[in-house]
Scaffold this active site. Structure first.
Site, short mmCIF file in Angstrom:
data_model
loop_
_atom_site.label_atom_id
_atom_site.label_comp_id
_atom_site.label_asym_id
_atom_site.label_seq_id
_atom_site.Cartn_x
_atom_site.Cartn_y
_atom_site.Cartn_z
N GLU A 21 0.82 -1.21 0.00
CA GLU A 21 0.00 0.00 0.00
C GLU A 21 0.85 1.27 0.00
O GLU A 21 0.38 2.35 0.34
CB GLU A 21 -0.94 -0.01 1.22
CG GLU A 21 -1.91 -1.18 1.23
CD GLU A 21 -2.76 -1.21 2.48
OE1 GLU A 21 -3.64 -0.35 2.60
OE2 GLU A 21 -2.53 -2.08 3.34
N SER A 153 -6.63 -2.39 1.76
CA SER A 153 -6.90 -1.74 0.47
C SER A 153 -7.39 -2.71 -0.60
O SER A 153 -7.19 -2.48 -1.79
CB SER A 153 -5.66 -0.99 -0.03
OG SER A 153 -5.38 0.11 0.79
N ASP A 264 -15.19 -1.57 8.93
CA ASP A 264 -15.91 -1.97 7.73
C ASP A 264 -16.87 -3.10 8.05
O ASP A 264 -16.56 -3.99 8.85
CB ASP A 264 -14.93 -2.42 6.64
CG ASP A 264 -13.99 -1.31 6.19
OD1 ASP A 264 -14.34 -0.14 6.39
OD2 ASP A 264 -12.92 -1.62 5.64
N GLU A 278 -13.56 -5.84 9.25
CA GLU A 278 -12.22 -5.52 9.73
C GLU A 278 -12.18 -4.10 10.29
O GLU A 278 -13.11 -3.31 10.08
CB GLU A 278 -11.19 -5.65 8.60
CG GLU A 278 -11.42 -4.70 7.44
CD GLU A 278 -10.37 -4.87 6.35
OE1 GLU A 278 -9.20 -4.49 6.60
OE2 GLU A 278 -10.71 -5.38 5.27
N ASN A 280 -9.58 -0.77 10.29
CA ASN A 280 -8.39 -0.11 9.76
C ASN A 280 -7.91 0.88 10.80
O ASN A 280 -8.62 1.85 11.11
CB ASN A 280 -8.72 0.63 8.46
CG ASN A 280 -9.20 -0.31 7.38
OD1 ASN A 280 -8.41 -0.88 6.65
ND2 ASN A 280 -10.52 -0.50 7.29
N GLY A 284 -7.01 5.39 5.13
CA GLY A 284 -6.56 6.27 4.07
C GLY A 284 -6.95 7.72 4.33
O GLY A 284 -7.99 8.01 4.91
#
Length: 321
Positions: A21, A153, A264, A278, A280, A284
């Protein structure tokens, strides 16, 4: 809330790194750097792939904004180095970062706490044979999702529609990770919910519903194309938004995440039951990214969000120093 940006001292925005990523991290990091500079923060670019992480102390860095994604940046490794250096950093600590990066360990903890997540099997490509493949299909049914256990990602993710696709999907995911996660596919609404803060003070931002072309929310659609639609706040049946926000905060808290993160989930089209996918812990921060989008929906600008996250930078072991 107004922050004295001069009190932050010299700030390093960590970006780039070694993971798959890297490209996205460079975009995230540049966005954060520009935002902090616009607010008068003494911020500087720092790529740990190109610069020695131990030089942060010699450079006089007082705190770090972690805009790294994936391995060596979101998995507790950089966090551990910063703990040793005694430099406060944004986001979750060593343990929460490591666990959240591991989708299987995350699932195990959620399930132990009674939180809903899709059924799964974990495999290694070298151990796959016809019996293993048949067992996965029998347990999870078709279609199913195959993904690396430690990547983000949507890298290496395949939706398997037929049994004869499964071996190739596992081989593809194994290019990125020795452990491959095969997961029950939940047909329905794809949603995400950012959480900001720590412990009991953690709060959910507005839920976002993701509508990707043919349901294909892959790496390209996440970061480089403009044909994915985002509903923010999500238009969901009455009561579902509150349930999702509460679930996201629970999922975040049980992993002991802090600072910020993005949870998510999928909502089953037929039962309307949400399933956690999951967390994060270093989401981002590009122009396409979802946490800034959710923050804007509450009136919090991108630059102010960056400053707020930086203000919350801390250490796991600061109280013991």
């Amino acid at each position: 809330m107004t922050h004295d940006v001069k009190a932050f001292g010299k700030v390093a925005v960590l970006m780039g790194g070694w993971s798959g990523e890297r490209e996205v991290s460079l975009m995230s990091g540049q966005g954060v750097l520009d935002a902090l500079l616009s607010k008068g923060v003494d911020a500087h670019r720092f790529d740990p792939k190109e610069q020695d992480i131990w030089s942060l102390k010699q450079l006089g860095v007082s705190r770090c904004f972690i805009a790294l994604h994936g391995a060596y940046g979101e998995d507790g490794v950089i966090q551990g180095a910063l703990e040793v250096l005694g430099i406060p950093y944004t986001g979750s600590g060593v343990m929460a970062s490591a666990i959240s990066m591991d989708k299987v360990m995350t699932k195990r903890i959620w399930l132990a706490d009674g939180l809903p997540t899709p059924a799964y099997e974990i495999v290694r490509a070298s151990e796959v044979n016809k019996a293993v493949l048949a067992g996965i299909v029998s347990k999870l049914k078709l279609p199913l999702i195959v993904k690396p256990a430690h990547e983000g990602s949507s890298i290496g993710v395949t939706k398997v529609l037929a049994a004869d696709m499964l071996k190739a999907a596992i081989d593809d995911a194994s290019r990125f990770d020795g452990h491959v996660l095969c997961e029950q596919f939940i047909e329905g609404d794809e949603v995400t919910c950012a959480v900001i803060g720590s412990g009991k003070a953690a709060q959910a931002l507005p839920v976002i519903r993701i509508v990707a072309p043919e349901g294909n929310y892959d790496y390209e659609h996440k970061y480089f194309k403009d044909d994915t639609k985002y509903e923010c706040p999500a238009s969901l049946p009455q009561g579902e938004t509150e349930v999702l926000q509460q679930l996201a905060v629970q999922a975040y808290q049980v992993l002991e995440c802090r600072g910020w993160g993005r949870v998510d989930a999928m909502i089953d089209r037929h039962t309307r039951k949400p399933y956690l996918l999951e967390v994060n812990t270093s989401p981002g921060m590009t122009s396409h990214s979802l946490v800034p989008m959710a923050a804007r929906a509450t009136g919090l600008s991108y630059a102010d969000l960056c400053v707020q996250l930086l203000a919350d930078a801390t250490l796991d072991v600061s109280v013991r120093r």
